[in-house]
Design an enzyme around this catalytic site. Structure first.
Site, mmCIF file in Angstrom:
data_model
loop_
_atom_site.group_PDB
_atom_site.id
_atom_site.type_symbol
_atom_site.label_atom_id
_atom_site.label_comp_id
_atom_site.label_asym_id
_atom_site.label_seq_id
_atom_site.Cartn_x
_atom_site.Cartn_y
_atom_site.Cartn_z
ATOM 1 N N ARG A 73 0.905 -1.092 0.025
ATOM 2 C CA ARG A 73 -0.124 -0.030 0.074
ATOM 3 C C ARG A 73 0.679 1.306 -0.056
ATOM 4 O O ARG A 73 0.596 2.346 -0.586
ATOM 5 C CB ARG A 73 -0.953 0.143 1.361
ATOM 6 C CG ARG A 73 -2.090 -1.033 1.233
ATOM 7 C CD ARG A 73 -3.026 -0.948 2.079
ATOM 8 N NE ARG A 73 -3.845 0.283 2.238
ATOM 9 C CZ ARG A 73 -4.546 0.892 3.049
ATOM 10 N NH1 ARG A 73 -4.261 0.151 4.303
ATOM 11 N NH2 ARG A 73 -4.946 1.889 3.364
ATOM 12 N N GLN A 104 -9.489 10.391 8.104
ATOM 13 C CA GLN A 104 -9.352 8.761 8.262
ATOM 14 C C GLN A 104 -8.338 8.242 7.462
ATOM 15 O O GLN A 104 -8.248 7.150 7.503
ATOM 16 C CB GLN A 104 -10.822 8.193 7.802
ATOM 17 C CG GLN A 104 -12.061 8.747 8.566
ATOM 18 C CD GLN A 104 -13.494 8.180 8.014
ATOM 19 O OE1 GLN A 104 -13.780 6.967 8.479
ATOM 20 N NE2 GLN A 104 -14.029 8.835 7.361
ATOM 21 N N ASP A 107 -2.689 8.408 4.214
ATOM 22 C CA ASP A 107 -1.796 9.172 3.312
ATOM 23 C C ASP A 107 -1.405 10.651 4.111
ATOM 24 O O ASP A 107 -2.185 10.928 4.859
ATOM 25 C CB ASP A 107 -2.265 9.163 1.883
ATOM 26 C CG ASP A 107 -3.616 10.064 1.894
ATOM 27 O OD1 ASP A 107 -4.633 9.514 1.308
ATOM 28 O OD2 ASP A 107 -3.470 11.119 2.087
ATOM 29 N N HIS A 122 -6.682 7.827 11.911
ATOM 30 C CA HIS A 122 -6.595 6.530 11.660
ATOM 31 C C HIS A 122 -4.915 6.324 11.463
ATOM 32 O O HIS A 122 -4.554 5.126 11.217
ATOM 33 C CB HIS A 122 -7.151 5.725 10.584
ATOM 34 C CG HIS A 122 -8.548 5.858 10.775
ATOM 35 N ND1 HIS A 122 -9.614 5.362 10.158
ATOM 36 C CD2 HIS A 122 -9.360 5.676 12.010
ATOM 37 C CE1 HIS A 122 -10.622 5.487 10.422
ATOM 38 N NE2 HIS A 122 -10.632 5.563 11.670
ATOM 39 N N CYS A 134 7.256 -0.023 23.119
ATOM 40 C CA CYS A 134 8.126 -0.122 24.276
ATOM 41 C C CYS A 134 8.650 0.992 25.182
ATOM 42 O O CYS A 134 8.846 0.945 26.306
ATOM 43 C CB CYS A 134 9.388 -1.229 24.230
ATOM 44 S SG CYS A 134 10.238 -0.508 23.084
ATOM 45 N N GLY A 197 -16.093 12.355 0.891
ATOM 46 C CA GLY A 197 -15.540 11.352 0.721
ATOM 47 C C GLY A 197 -15.263 10.057 1.543
ATOM 48 O O GLY A 197 -14.523 9.506 1.601
#
Ligand code: OAD
Ligand code: ZN
Length: 255
Positions: A73, A104, A107, A122, A134, A197
């Site tokens: 991706r 959301q 990119d 996201h 960690c 969108g």
């Protein structure tokens, strides 16, 4: 109702707005060549259901498969450039300096277009982190730009040796409380939300237009297809963001 008339209506609502907020989904990046999340994948990945790969369980079971899915991706997104919709939103910031974009998308096309006030619900597909966080949430790890073909295995955290993973929200994972609170406050204090969108399928992102309406604000949607948001939109402009948004911004500039 002709789209031109609807654009005039949107301009009138925006002229009256003092606190605008924007919610974007994959559709705003579609005209940049970035497939929406629910677009069919091609080639090797056509056989996979993205919603079954983008999960902590899938990463725990098959880290290399999930890592390679994200490398794929990232490869698709790399050449993508902001489209006229991203650029129109960046221009809107000049008229609405307080405007925030709740996205959301994972990119960075809003940033590339010049938008500066972005709430990334996201995450960011170009960032990686230790899968155990960690050193704190998130423990970002810079992964050398090694072509995934040469990459023998999933990179390891330099601090604890755990697998490195993309810094994105997976299905079944909680969103960052800070980001979610920021998005809710932006939505509740807006007098107008532009929803661009998104299918409005995934919560809590899809709750944001409801929050704006409950607070007395109005909702304008730009989408070529009816979505879960359309029924609560005060105005639905049926069309592509890259076509409609620049026309709205141009008409606003003349207003
Ligand atoms: P979807 O793929 O669910 O929806 C994309 C929306 O964009 C659809 O409603 C299309 O009709 C619309 N669209 C397509 N082309 C467009 C264009 N040129 N202009 C305007 N709209 C257009 O993507 P999202 O709604 O963003 O979450 O999906 C939300 C989340 O679902 C993603 O962030 C992802 C996925 O689960 C995670 O990865 C956690
Ligand atoms: Zn670690």
């Amino acid at each position: 109702m002709a789209i031109e008339h609807q654009i005039q209506q949107a301009v009138a609502l925006m002229k009256a707005s003092e606190r605008l907020v924007v919610l974007t989904g994959a559709g705003v990046s579609k005209e940049s060549g970035v497939p929406t999340f629910r677009d069919a994948l091609d080639g090797l990945w056509a056989q996979y259901d993205p919603t079954r790969l983008a999960t902590p369980q899938a990463f725990a079971a098959t880290p290399k498969l999930v890592w390679d899915f994200y490398e794929y991706r990232r490869q698709i997104m790399r050449p993508a450039l902001p489209n006229p919709a991203h650029r129109a939103l960046a221009q809107l910031e000049r008229r609405f300096p307080e405007m925030q974009i709740i996205t959301q998308n994972v990119d960075d096309l809003h940033e590339q277009a010049g938008s500066t006030r972005i709430i990334r619900l996201h995450g960011n597909i170009n960032a990686n982190k230790c899968s155990k966080d960690c050193q704190g949430d998130p423990t970002n790890v810079v992964v050398a730009d090694v072509d995934s073909q040469q990459q023998r295995d999933v990179p390891r955290c330099p601090h604890c040796g755990s697998y490195v993973r993309p810094d994105v929200v997976w299905f079944g994972e909680m969103l960052s409380v800070e980001l979610l609170d920021a998005a809710k406050i932006a939505s509740a204090t807006a007098d107008l939300m532009l929803v661009i969108g998104t299918s409005g399928v995934v919560i809590p992102a899809a709750d944001m237009p409801h929050i704006t309406r409950r607070a007395g604000g109005k909702v304008i949607e730009i989408n070529p297809i009816e979505s879960n948001i359309t029924p609560i939109a005060d105005l639905w402009l049926c069309g592509a963001a890259g076509d409609i948004l620049p026309r709205i911004v141009a008409a606003l500039a003349d207003a």
